[in-house]
Design a protein around this motif. Structure first.
Motif, short mmCIF file in Angstrom:
data_model
loop_
_atom_site.label_atom_id
_atom_site.label_comp_id
_atom_site.label_asym_id
_atom_site.label_seq_id
_atom_site.Cartn_x
_atom_site.Cartn_y
_atom_site.Cartn_z
N CYS A 1 0.87 -1.18 0.00
CA CYS A 1 0.00 0.00 0.00
C CYS A 1 0.91 1.23 0.00
CB CYS A 1 -0.86 0.05 1.26
SG CYS A 1 -2.04 -1.29 1.31
N CYS B 1 -3.39 2.75 6.30
CA CYS B 1 -4.55 3.47 6.85
C CYS B 1 -4.58 3.31 8.37
CB CYS B 1 -5.84 2.93 6.24
SG CYS B 1 -5.91 3.12 4.45
N TYR C 1 -6.72 2.44 10.49
CA TYR C 1 -7.54 1.39 11.11
C TYR C 1 -7.11 -0.02 10.69
CZ TYR C 1 -9.53 1.68 6.45
OH TYR C 1 -9.67 1.71 5.09
N CYS C 2 -6.13 -0.10 9.78
CA CYS C 2 -5.91 -1.36 9.06
C CYS C 2 -4.91 -2.28 9.73
CB CYS C 2 -5.44 -1.04 7.65
SG CYS C 2 -5.09 -2.51 6.69
N SER D 1 -0.19 -5.85 5.04
CA SER D 1 0.11 -4.93 3.94
C SER D 1 0.94 -3.77 4.45
CB SER D 1 -1.19 -4.38 3.35
OG SER D 1 -1.85 -3.57 4.33
N GLY E 1 -3.92 -5.31 1.06
CA GLY E 1 -3.06 -4.48 0.25
C GLY E 1 -3.82 -3.71 -0.85
N ARG F 1 -6.96 7.67 4.72
CA ARG F 1 -7.00 7.29 3.30
C ARG F 1 -6.17 8.30 2.50
NH1 ARG F 1 -8.62 2.35 2.30
NH2 ARG F 1 -9.18 3.01 0.18
S1 SF4 Z 1 -4.96 -2.70 2.78
FE1 SF4 Z 1 -6.51 -1.15 2.32
S2 SF4 Z 1 -7.18 -0.45 4.32
FE2 SF4 Z 1 -5.22 -1.49 4.62
S3 SF4 Z 1 -3.65 0.11 4.49
FE3 SF4 Z 1 -3.90 -0.73 2.46
S4 SF4 Z 1 -5.40 0.61 1.47
FE4 SF4 Z 1 -5.55 0.97 3.67
#
Ligand code: SF4
Length: 376
Positions: free
Chosen positions: A10, A14, A16-17, A21, A61, A132
């Motif tokens: 990524c 983000c 919350y994630c 990734s 990801g 985001r």
């Molecule tokens: S997988 Fe999706 S939610 Fe998680 S960091 Fe990457 S873009 Fe953001």
């Protein structure tokens, strides 16, 4: 048989994630693509050439972070090594920031016929809070470009229960998305996961940050609005125009076999001793050295398969197909779970049809409680 391809990169994490990734430089991404193609070739002998692949899903990801050439090379490797059905559903998850017009046209030309766009909200304040990297206008441009490229099956992800989110804000997000007329909408309630910036910010919270009552209000607002606009509520968090239910995800809830490839990808496959769930290594370093490395592998017991059939089937609004259950296990659902079903039905949480067992509306509010009753 279904194939899942994991792209663990990524642009930025983000808030919350907790998915597997993160950011990586171009060299690591290129090494990963090569390792992934090695794995795709290496695992093909375990899948017969007569076995048709009915869906391929590039998830992450952010798969769209890779170049068009890299994505094309991975996809071509899959189609060379496996027997992909002519009408296969071929999905790629994209971030609006990394899926420009040219890439979308290229992907459609390669054979991708379904796009899943991570949008989450149309409000800049919410997008920023979530961390985001895109704006609503970026999403809009991506959506229009995807249509222009000829993609006729688009999913949009929406996040609910964002801290500070009001019913009016969610309504505005839903209305803007509905106006675009995507074929599929996935909505997920924010939960706070360990190891994320939100965990640092909000602490160890059980349940939604906005509180259970607000979270449920936002959930039912979503269900009511989308149903009123012709979307079928076919799974707890998923809505589709008739005929556009995600084949890939439905296959997962119906326990179809799937082969996952890439860092940390899981598979569900028949093996010598029965059905196996396996997981690839979650160490990027190990994966780059040997992409065939498994981290976990276990043959499911009959009891585990029965429990999965129940709690995955109950996620679908059509519920557990009790006839299919009986055909598979040789016993009826009732012969195992009569007391549980009677108890839950008396509380108004499940509905028992002629050949199905499903959650009621009230059951949707107590899903986890219901699922737990089917576990030993
Ligand atoms: S997988 Fe999706 S939610 Fe998680 S960091 Fe990457 S873009 Fe953001």
């Amino acid at each position: 048989m279904q194939i899942y391809i994991h792209i663990p990169f990524c642009a930025r994490k983000c808030n919350y994630c907790d998915f597997l990734s993160g950011p990586a430089d171009a060299q690591v991404q290129e090494m990963y693509v090569n390792a992934l193609m090695h794995e795709i070739r290496g695992r093909s002998s375990s899948v017969g050439r007569n076995e048709k692949i009915t869906s391929i899903y590039f998830g992450g990801g952010t798969p769209s972070i890779l170049s068009a050439k890299q994505l094309g090379d991975i996809y071509a490797t899959v189609t060379q090594e496996y027997s992909v059905a002519d009408d296969a559903e071929i999905t790629i998850e994209v971030n609006p920031k990394s899926a420009d017009r040219d890439k979308l046209h290229f992907l459609r030309g390669m054979g991708f016929n379904r796009l899943s766009i991570g949008m989450q909200s149309t409000h800049q304040s919410e997008l920023e809070m979530l961390g985001r990297i895109h704006t609503y206008d970026d999403f809009l441009e991506c959506f229009i470009n995807a249509r222009d490229a000829g993609i006729k099956n688009i999913n949009v992800d929406i996040m609910t229960a964002i801290p500070g989110q009001t019913e009016q804000m969610l309504e505005a997000t839903l209305n803007k998305v509905i106006d675009l007329d995507p074929e599929h909408i996935s909505t997920y309630s924010l939960s706070i996961e360990h190891g994320t910036p939100f965990y640092e910010q909000f602490g160890d919270i059980e349940g939604p940050v906005v509180g259970e009552e607000t979270e449920r209000k936002l959930y039912w607002l979503t269900v009511d609005m989308l149903k009123a606009k012709g979307y079928r509520h076919y799974e707890i968090s998923n809505f589709a125009k008739p005929g556009f239910e995600s084949r890939h995800n439905t296959g997962y809830w119906r326990r179809n076999r799937y082969l996952g490839m890439g860092l940390g990808a899981s598979s569900y496959l028949p093996g010598a001793g029965g059905f196996e769930r396996c997981r690839n290594t979650t160490s990027l370093e190990t994966y780059l050295q040997n992409p065939m490395t498994r981290e976990e592998s276990s043959v499911l017991t009959r009891q585990e398969m029965i429990e999965e059939a129940m709690y995955l089937g109950l996620r679908l609004m059509d519920g557990v197909d009790t006839q299919a259950f009986e055909n598979e296990f040789g016993v009826s659902v009732r012969s195992i779970y009569a007391d549980v079903i009677d108890d839950l039905a008396a509380q108004g949480l499940v509905y028992e049809g002629a050949s199905s067992l499903s959650l009621t509306d009230l059951g949707l509010d107590y899903g986890n409680h219901v699922f737990a009753k089917f576990l030993k």
